[in-house]
Design a protein around this motif. Structure first.
Motif, PDB file in Angstrom:
ATOM      1  N   ILE A 142      24.200  24.804 101.306  1.00 48.56           N
ATOM      2  CA  ILE A 142      25.653  24.778 101.502  1.00 48.56           C
ATOM      3  C   ILE A 142      26.192  23.361 101.325  1.00 48.56           C
ATOM      4  N   ASP A 143      25.436  22.351 101.785  1.00 49.79           N
ATOM      5  CA  ASP A 143      25.846  20.957 101.562  1.00 49.79           C
ATOM      6  C   ASP A 143      25.907  20.639 100.077  1.00 49.79           C
ATOM      7  N   LEU A 144      24.984  21.171  99.308  1.00 46.94           N
ATOM      8  CA  LEU A 144      25.006  20.965  97.853  1.00 46.94           C
ATOM      9  C   LEU A 144      26.254  21.585  97.236  1.00 46.94           C
ATOM     10  N   LEU A 145      26.611  22.798  97.668  1.00 38.91           N
ATOM     11  CA  LEU A 145      27.819  23.442  97.145  1.00 38.91           C
ATOM     12  C   LEU A 145      29.083  22.695  97.581  1.00 38.91           C
ATOM     13  N   CYS A 146      29.091  22.171  98.805  1.00 39.80           N
ATOM     14  CA  CYS A 146      30.249  21.376  99.261  1.00 39.80           C
ATOM     15  C   CYS A 146      30.383  20.094  98.454  1.00 39.80           C
ATOM     16  N   LYS A 147      29.248  19.512  98.092  1.00 48.18           N
ATOM     17  CA  LYS A 147      29.279  18.323  97.230  1.00 48.18           C
ATOM     18  C   LYS A 147      29.881  18.664  95.874  1.00 48.18           C
ATOM     19  N   MET A 148      29.544  19.795  95.320  1.00 51.89           N
ATOM     20  CA  MET A 148      30.131  20.237  94.064  1.00 51.89           C
ATOM     21  C   MET A 148      31.628  20.466  94.212  1.00 51.89           C
ATOM     22  N   GLU A 149      32.023  21.104  95.304  1.00 53.47           N
ATOM     23  CA  GLU A 149      33.443  21.381  95.518  1.00 53.47           C
ATOM     24  C   GLU A 149      34.244  20.100  95.681  1.00 53.47           C
ATOM     25  N   ASN A 151      33.601  17.219  94.358  1.00 52.30           N
ATOM     26  CA  ASN A 151      33.681  16.538  93.070  1.00 52.30           C
ATOM     27  C   ASN A 151      34.264  17.414  91.965  1.00 52.30           C
ATOM     28  N   CYS A 152      34.859  18.554  92.344  1.00 50.38           N
ATOM     29  CA  CYS A 152      35.549  19.442  91.395  1.00 50.38           C
ATOM     30  C   CYS A 152      34.611  19.951  90.308  1.00 50.38           C
ATOM     31  N   VAL A 153      33.383  20.271  90.678  1.00 53.45           N
ATOM     32  CA  VAL A 153      32.410  20.844  89.740  1.00 53.45           C
ATOM     33  C   VAL A 153      32.356  22.337  89.990  1.00 53.45           C
ATOM     34  N   MET A 154      32.708  23.115  88.990  1.00 52.84           N
ATOM     35  CA  MET A 154      32.767  24.566  89.154  1.00 52.84           C
ATOM     36  C   MET A 154      31.411  25.184  88.812  1.00 52.84           C
ATOM     37  N   PRO A 155      30.825  25.975  89.715  1.00 55.05           N
ATOM     38  CA  PRO A 155      29.529  26.608  89.405  1.00 55.05           C
ATOM     39  C   PRO A 155      29.678  27.718  88.380  1.00 55.05           C
ATOM     40  N   ASP A 156      28.537  28.208  87.904  1.00 56.17           N
ATOM     41  CA  ASP A 156      28.533  29.287  86.923  1.00 56.17           C
ATOM     42  C   ASP A 156      27.619  30.401  87.405  1.00 56.17           C
ATOM     43  N   PHE A 157      27.456  31.431  86.587  1.00 51.41           N
ATOM     44  CA  PHE A 157      26.679  32.594  86.984  1.00 51.41           C
ATOM     45  C   PHE A 157      25.175  32.311  86.971  1.00 51.41           C
ATOM     46  N   GLU A 158      24.751  31.315  86.233  1.00 61.70           N
ATOM     47  CA  GLU A 158      23.331  30.948  86.289  1.00 61.70           C
ATOM     48  C   GLU A 158      22.965  30.422  87.673  1.00 61.70           C
ATOM     49  N   MET A 159      23.852  29.652  88.270  1.00 59.90           N
ATOM     50  CA  MET A 159      23.606  29.183  89.630  1.00 59.90           C
ATOM     51  C   MET A 159      23.617  30.353  90.617  1.00 59.90           C
ATOM     52  N   GLN A 160      24.421  31.353  90.365  1.00 63.59           N
ATOM     53  CA  GLN A 160      24.414  32.539  91.225  1.00 63.59           C
ATOM     54  C   GLN A 160      23.053  33.231  91.184  1.00 63.59           C
ATOM     55  N   GLU A 161      22.476  33.340  90.007  1.00 61.44           N
ATOM     56  CA  GLU A 161      21.147  33.950  89.907  1.00 61.44           C
ATOM     57  C   GLU A 161      20.101  33.114  90.625  1.00 61.44           C
ATOM     58  N   MET A 162      20.223  31.793  90.553  1.00 58.37           N
ATOM     59  CA  MET A 162      19.280  30.929  91.258  1.00 58.37           C
ATOM     60  C   MET A 162      19.396  31.111  92.770  1.00 58.37           C
ATOM     61  N   LEU A 163      20.610  31.219  93.276  1.00 58.12           N
ATOM     62  CA  LEU A 163      20.803  31.422  94.709  1.00 58.12           C
ATOM     63  C   LEU A 163      20.320  32.797  95.152  1.00 58.12           C
ATOM     64  N   LYS A 176      29.447  31.335 100.544  1.00 54.77           N
ATOM     65  CA  LYS A 176      30.098  30.093 100.153  1.00 54.77           C
ATOM     66  C   LYS A 176      30.270  30.030  98.635  1.00 54.77           C
ATOM     67  N   PHE A 177      29.266  30.437  97.898  1.00 50.30           N
ATOM     68  CA  PHE A 177      29.346  30.431  96.436  1.00 50.30           C
ATOM     69  C   PHE A 177      30.448  31.357  95.936  1.00 50.30           C
ATOM     70  N   TRP A 178      30.559  32.535  96.504  1.00 49.12           N
ATOM     71  CA  TRP A 178      31.572  33.487  96.040  1.00 49.12           C
ATOM     72  C   TRP A 178      32.991  33.019  96.399  1.00 49.12           C
ATOM     73  N   ARG A 179      33.128  32.340  97.529  1.00 43.60           N
ATOM     74  CA  ARG A 179      34.444  31.759  97.842  1.00 43.60           C
ATOM     75  C   ARG A 179      34.823  30.706  96.803  1.00 43.60           C
ATOM     76  N   MET A 180      33.877  29.865  96.424  1.00 40.19           N
ATOM     77  CA  MET A 180      34.148  28.846  95.399  1.00 40.19           C
ATOM     78  C   MET A 180      34.510  29.492  94.061  1.00 40.19           C
ATOM     79  N   MET A 181      33.796  30.545  93.688  1.00 37.90           N
ATOM     80  CA  MET A 181      34.078  31.202  92.418  1.00 37.90           C
ATOM     81  C   MET A 181      35.429  31.920  92.430  1.00 37.90           C
ATOM     82  N   TYR A 182      35.947  32.217  93.608  1.00 40.34           N
ATOM     83  CA  TYR A 182      37.262  32.859  93.683  1.00 40.34           C
ATOM     84  C   TYR A 182      38.392  31.835  93.644  1.00 40.34           C
TER      85      TYR A 182
END
Length: 392
Positions: A142-149, A151-163, A176-182
């Motif tokens: 979750i800290d990694l995803l907050c760091k992305m958020e 720095n305005c880095v938008m995740p993709d579906f490949e990261m979803q498969e990894m999670l 947390k990932f699905w909230r960011m993707m929304y």
């Protein structure tokens, strides 16, 4: 002397032990040998030492670049098959992302997330889901995803498969990932003053972006670039980015010649993650007639079609309550000499500035005096510690 019952129990136990299959005894001994083997203990010590060395590899890296950062991640994955200390490693890696300049790189975030073992943290039953299976690993993800958020880095579906392969679909990390993707796609293009990606590092380009951002209230604003070396007797050799519209030039021509105008600053404006200092050329605020009139008074009825009084135009966007704004600028050095050069450059297109007294009100802690011409030094320059007034 043992009792008859005790002798019977011991005899039955010995008989059961003798009847136990030899394969089971060998399996137990082999298991005990594996868990107490010195070779495995040495391997664990080797893995722990290698992981401890990798934790300090970010601080001891010779070059703070993307390739060096990825090499450290690759070394950790290669030399630490058991992935011991992966939580601490990810925490240290997140700390050094800004220093290595990879805080806006999606591929680096994926490589860092790949450090976590796959399948081990997936909950197997309902109770593991309720009690948050492997909380430390989920929190660091979750800290990694907050760091992305941040720095305005938008995740993709490949990261979803990894999670999904790491934590399963019922983990808090996926929520947390699905909230960011929304939300992130909704806010990605809402900035009215977009900044190019990657963000430029040239201060002059950032100053132009800042001037466009501030002067966007008037679409007729023109951004002009000056150089102080074109001005006589200029001390600083730097650039000046100035913003002024035709409407502001007209307001400056209507300015009374005996009322001074002011150069104030520095003020700050943010362009992406960079802070830019800028200065303003401002006049005094116009007086407003705030006489109260009773709307129910019928003794003085005004008929718009028969009233021959002068029509009062509404104030422009540059005429605010605290003053009238004539121009804004940003310089490379933000010094008083560069601002004097800015006024001289504006005099070429606005000759009225050679007559109107200009007062400098700058935030400073020095007691230096600056004059444009020796003949103009008779205008009683008053300077203070923090807000200095220099007339010419």
């Amino acid at each position: 002397m043992l009792s008859r019952i005790t002798r019977t129990i011991l005899a039955s136990s010995a008989t059961a032990l003798l009847r136990q299959p030899l394969r089971e005894i060998e399996t137990r001994s082999l298991s005990r040998a594996i868990h107490t083997s010195q070779q495995w203990c040495k391997k664990d010590d080797k893995d722990s030492k290698s992981s401890a060395l990798v934790l300090h590899a970010f601080a001891n890296a010779e070059s703070k670049e993307r390739a060096a950062y990825l090499d450290i991640l690759r070394e950790y994955k290669t030399n630490n098959e058991m992935r011991r200390g992966h939580v601490e490693f990810i925490q240290v890696a997140l700390k050094y992302m800004d220093e290595f300049g990879v805080n806006r790189d999606l591929a680096v975030y994926k490589n860092l997330l790949d450090v976590l073992p796959k399948g081990k943290f997936v909950p197997r039953n309902y109770f593991q889901t309720i009690f948050m299976h492997y909380p430390k690993q989920q929190f660091v993800a979750i800290d990694l995803l907050c760091k992305m958020e941040h720095n305005c880095v938008m995740p993709d579906f490949e990261m979803q498969e990894m999670l999904l392969n790491t934590f399963g679909m019922h983990a808090l990390v996926l929520k947390k990932f699905w909230r960011m993707m929304y939300w992130m796609p909704k806010f990605a293009n809402l900035n009215p003053w977009p900044c190019p990606t990657p963000v430029p590092k040239d201060p002059k380009v950032l100053a132009k972006l800042a001037m466009n951002k501030i002067s966007s209230a008037d679409v007729q604003t023109e951004i002009t670039e000056f150089k102080t070396k074109d001005v006589e007797d200029a001390i600083d050799n730097t650039w000046i980015v100035s913003a002024m519209s035709s409407l502001q030039e007209e307001l400056l021509r209507k300015q009374p010649l005996d009322i001074p105008i002011f150069v104030e600053g520095p003020y700050t404006v943010w362009v992406a993650d960079h802070c830019i200092d800028y200065f303003i050329l401002k006049g005094a605020a116009k007086e407003k007639n705030n006489v109260y009139k009773d709307p129910d008074d019928v003794s003085d009825i005004r008929i718009p079609f028969w009233d021959k009084k002068e029509i009062i135009l509404p104030p422009t966007v540059h005429e605010q309550d605290d003053g009238t704004y004539f121009a804004i600028c940003a310089t490379g050095t933000s010094t008083k000499d560069s601002l004097l050069s800015w006024i001289r450059c504006l005099q070429k297109k606005n000759p009225v500035l050679t007559i109107i007294p200009v007062v400098f009100k700058l935030i400073s802690f020095t007691r230096e005096q600056f004059y444009i011409d020796s003949s103009e030094s008779e205008n009683n320059i008053v300077q203070k510690d923090q807000q200095k007034d220099t007339n010419y």
